[in-house]
Design an enzyme around this catalytic site. Structure first.
Site: not given
Length: 661
Positions: A123, A198, A233, A292
Site C-alpha cells: 500500500k 495516515e 474495518h 482480484r
C-alpha cells in the site's frame, strides 16, 4: 465481445474454497467448462467440493498448511489436468509470486499481470504510484513522525486487507502499542509486518470502482459501489450505485476517470477494484487497489447484467471488450451473513449448521436463483444468495466466518432494502448464531434509508440489536409445548394435563444471559398460562398460540442442547436449562475460557502477575481474526494453562485470575 485464439480454456481450477469456489464453478459450468476444486481436510464435506467435476485433497486444516501452499496448489491443478487457475479472493489471490508460478507451470492465470499485482501489493508503494499518475491520495505518515496534531490516525498493514493489521489511534501515548499489535497481526496474516499511518477520516465514505480491462488497451469503469458501513474495518453492507455519488452530479465521472488512470498506470488486465475514501462534499482519496475479484462483486453484476467471472475468463483467453460497458439499472444491496454470537461481542461462531434456508419461502418452499444476469429495464425485485454452506455444513475455526452473501436488486433503493430485510427475517438458520438481526436493523434504520451511511454509522447509532424479552418468553413457551407434544406423540392425553387442578409444568430456557422460565397447565378448558395467551394447537414441530388476540405460528426445531423457534416475531435460539447441574462442567471462579477453537498467538502475563480489569492477558487467533482475552476483574494470575502457538478447543480454560487477597 470478440475472442482471439491466444488461449483456450477447457478446465478451470479454483485455488480457493467455499462461496467463491461455488460462484466460479457456476459460471464455468454455464460456459461448458470442466471444474476442479482443492480442499483441506476440514473442507472435505463442503458443498463446493461435491459440485466440482474433480477435487484434490491437501492434507491439513490451517491455511498455512493448505490453501496458502502455492506449490501444492499448483501441483494439484496439474494433477487434475486443469489448464487455468482462478484464485478467487483472499489466500493467494494477490500474491505475485504465486501468479508467476502458475504461469511458469504452463497454466493460464485468470488474473492481472504479475507486475500489476506486485505494484499494488504494498500500500505504501501503491500510493506513490497513484500520486504520480494524478490520482488523489491521503498523505502517508511514518509512525515516527506522527504528532498530536495528526490525530486521529489509522495504522494500516502495507500488505493484505480485510481489516487485518488495522488500528485507529486517538491518543499519542497509545501509538507504540497499537503499531506493535498491528504489525504482529499483519505478520501473522500476510507474512509482512510492515505498517504505516495516515490521517483517519472518522466519517468518511468508502467508495470503490469496479475495473475490467482487456489485453488490448480497453479499460472499463463498471459502476461504483459504496461499502461504508463497516465493523472492525470489515465491510458489512455493500450497495450499487453509491447514495453519495448519486447526490453529487460530477463525482461519478471524476471517480471513473481516477480509476481508469490507476489501472492504466500499472498496465492492468482483468477484474479489479480501485478503492477510495470520500467526504460528504465529494472529495475523494485513493486507498488501495484490489487486484482480484471483490467479495461484493454481485451488486455490480445485478445492476449491469454482466457476469464478471465470465468476463475474467474471456479476458484471460484474449478476448476484446466492447468500447463501453453497459449502463447501470436500478439498485442492488448486499449483506454479509456471518456466523457470530451477538450476545458475546459478536465473536465468530463455530459448529454444525443444522439448517440453512435463506431465500426460501417457509410455506411454499420457493428457492431463489443465484443470479439470472438478464437485466430488464424495470421489473420485480430479484433475490440472489451466494453461499458456501448448506444444511449440515460444519463452520470450522480455520477460515472466515461468512456463511453467505444475500443480495437484492430492485428498480428503487428503498424497495431493495425493504425486501432484503424481509428475506433475512424469513430465513431459517439453525445451529450457530448470526448477525442476521443486526443486518435487518441496519436495512430498516432511518439513517440508512436516507443514504447517511458513512464509516461512523455504528459509532453514531450503536451496534446492539434491541431484544424484546416478551418474544423470548413466548418462544420459550412454544418450545415447552412442542416438547410436551413430542414426548407423548400418539398418546391421547397431553403431557401436563390434569383432571383436577395441580402444580403447573415448568421448563427453563436461556437466551444469551437471560433465562426464561415458563409455567403452564393443560386442562379440559385448554392451556392455562397467562391471561393473554391461548393455545390453538401444538405439535412437536409447530405450535399455534393466540397472544393478545393475535394468532401466531411458531415453528420449533429441537437439536442436542438447542431449540430454535421461528415466527413472525423473529427467530430465537434457546438453550434448555437442566434442572440439575453436572459438577464436571463447573470451572473455578475467575477462569478465562476460549470463546472458540483457535491458536494462542501471544501471552502477555505470567503466573503471579497482578492485573487490572480489562487488561489484555493473551491473544487467540481464529477464523481470520485476532481475539483479545482480558482480565474479568482486578486480581492475580493464579493459573496459566496455555503457551504461544498452542491450539485450544472452545471452552478450554486458558488462565485463572484470582482475587488479590
Amino acid at each position: 465481445m470478440t475472442t482471439s485464439e491466444s488461449a483456450v480454456i477447457t478446465s478451470v481450477f479454483v485455488a480457493n474454497r467455499g462461496e467463491i469456489a461455488r460462484r466460479v464453478f457456476r459460471t464455468a459450468r454455464a460456459l461448458g467448462l470442466s471444474t476442479v476444486a482443492v480442499h483441506s481436510t476440514a473442507d472435505s464435506l463442503m458443498p463446493y467440493v461435491d459440485e466440482a467435476d474433480a477435487a484434490v485433497h491437501l492434507p491439513g486444516n490451517a491455511p498455512g498448511d493448505t490453501y496458502l501452499r502455492g506449490e501444492l496448489v499448483i501441483e494439484a491443478a496439474l494433477r487434475a489436468g486443469a489448464d487455468a487457475v482462478h484464485p478467487g479472493y483472499g489466500f493467494l489471490s494477490e500474491n505475485a509470486g504465486f501468479a508467476q508460478a502458475v504461469i511458469d507451470a504452463g497454466l493460464i492465470w485468470i488474473g492481472p499481470p504479475v507486475d500489476a499485482i506486485s505494484s499494488m501489493g504494498s500500500k505504501i508503494e501503491a500510493k506513490k504510484l497513484m500520486a504520480a499518475a494524478g490520482v488523489p491520495v491521503l498523505a502517508e505518515l511514518t509512525p515516527a513522525e506522527v504528532s498530536a496534531a495528526d490525530l486521529p490516525v489509522l495504522v494500516k498493514a502495507s500488505a493484505g486487507g480485510g481489516g487485518r493489521g488495522m488500528r485507529v489511534v486517538s491518543r499519542l501515548e497509545d501509538l507504540p502499542h497499537e503499531i506493535e499489535a498491528a504489525s504482529a497481526e499483519a505478520l501473522s496474516a500476510f507474512g509482512d509486518g510492515t505498517v504505516f499511518c495516515e490521517r483517519y477520516l472518522a466519517s468518511g465514505r468508502h467508495i470503490e470502482v469496479q475495473i475490467m480491462a482487456d489485453q488490448h488497451g480497453t479499460i472499463w469503469a463498471v459502476g461504483e459501489r459504496e461499502c461504508s458501513i463497516q465493523r472492525r474495518h470489515q465491510k458489512v453492507v455493500e450497495e450499487a450505485p453509491s447514495p453519495l455519488v448519486e447526490r453529487i452530479p460530477s463525482m461519478r465521472a471524476e471517480l471513473f476517470d481516477a480509476a481508469r488512470k490507476a489501472a492504466a498506470a500499472i498496465g492492468y488486465v482483468g477484474a479489479g477494484t480501485v478503492e477510495f475514501l470520500a467526504d460528504e462534499a465529494g472529495s475523494f482519496y485513493f486507498l488501495e487497489m484490489n487486484t482480484r475479484l471483490q467479495v461484493e462483486h454481485p451488486v455490480t453484476e445485478e445492476t449491469t447484467g454482466l457476469d464478471l467471472v465470465e468476463l475474467q475468463l474471456a479476458v484471460a483467453a484474449g478476448a476484446r471488450l466492447p468500447a463501453e460497458p453497459p449502463p447501470t439499472v436500478g439498485h442492488a444491496i448486499e449483506v454479509r451473513l456471518y456466523a457470530e454470537d451477538p450476545t458475546n461481542d459478536w465473536q465468530p461462531q463455530t459448529g454444525r449448521l443444522h439448517r440453512f434456508g435463506v431465500g426460501v419461502d417457509r410455506v411454499f418452499g420457493r428457492k431463489v436463483a443465484p443470479s439470472d444476469h438478464n437485466l430488464p429495464e424495470s421489473g420485480p425485485t430479484r433475490v440472489r444468495v451466494d453461499s458456501g454452506v448448506v444444511d449440515g455444513s460444519e463452520v470450522s475455526p480455520y477460515y472466515d466466518a461468512m456463511l453467505a452473501k444475500v443480495i437484492v436488486w430492485s428498480p428503487e433503493r428503498t424497495a431493495a432494502a425493504r425486501r432484503l430485510a424481509a428475506e433475512l427475517a424469513r430465513a431459517t438458520i439453525h445451529g450457530v448464531g448470526t448477525n442476521r438481526d443486526l443486518l435487518g436493523w441496519i436495512l430498516r434504520h432511518p439513517a440508512f434509508l436516507a443514504g447517511d451511511t458513512d464509516t461512523g454509522f455504528f459509532e453514531r447509532h450503536g451496534i446492539g440489536v434491541p431484544v424484546d424479552p416478551a418474544v423470548g418468553q413466548v418462544s420459550a413457551l412454544a418450545a415447552a409445548l412442542a416438547d410436551a407434544a413430542g414426548r407423548v406423540r400418539g398418546v391421547r392425553v397431553p403431557s401436563g394435563w390434569r383432571n383436577v387442578p395441580s402444580q403447573p409444568q415448568r421448563k427453563s430456557y436461556r437466551v444469551g444471559e437471560t433465562t426464561h422460565e415458563v409455567a403452564y397447565r393443560l386442562t379440559r378448558d385448554g392451556l392455562v398460562v397467562e391471561d393473554n395467551v391461548q393455545l390453538v394447537s401444538h405439535l412437536p414441530e409447530r405450535v399455534v398460540l393466540e397472544v393478545d388476540g393475535v394468532r401466531r405460528t411458531f415453528e420449533v426445531a429441537a437439536y442436542d442442547g438447542l431449540v430454535c423457534v421461528d415466527s413472525s416475531l423473529g427467530s430465537v435460539a434457546l438453550t434448555p436449562v437442566e434442572r440439575f447441574t453436572d459438577p464436571s462442567q463447573q470451572v473455578s471462579a475467575g477462569s478465562l475460557l476460549a470463546p472458540m477453537p483457535g491458536v494462542v498467538t501471544r501471552v502477555g502475563v505470567q503466573v503471579g502477575d497482578e492485573v487490572k480489569q480489562g487488561q489484555p492477558l493473551l491473544w487467540l487467533e481464529a477464523m481470520k481474526m485476532e481475539h483479545t482475552i482480558s482480565a474479568p476483574a482486578d486480581g492475580v494470575v493464579g493459573e496459566l494453562t496455555v503457551e504461544a502457538g498452542q491450539q485450544v478447543e472452545v471452552g478450554a480454560v486458558l488462565a485463572v485470575v484470582e482475587e488479590d487477597a
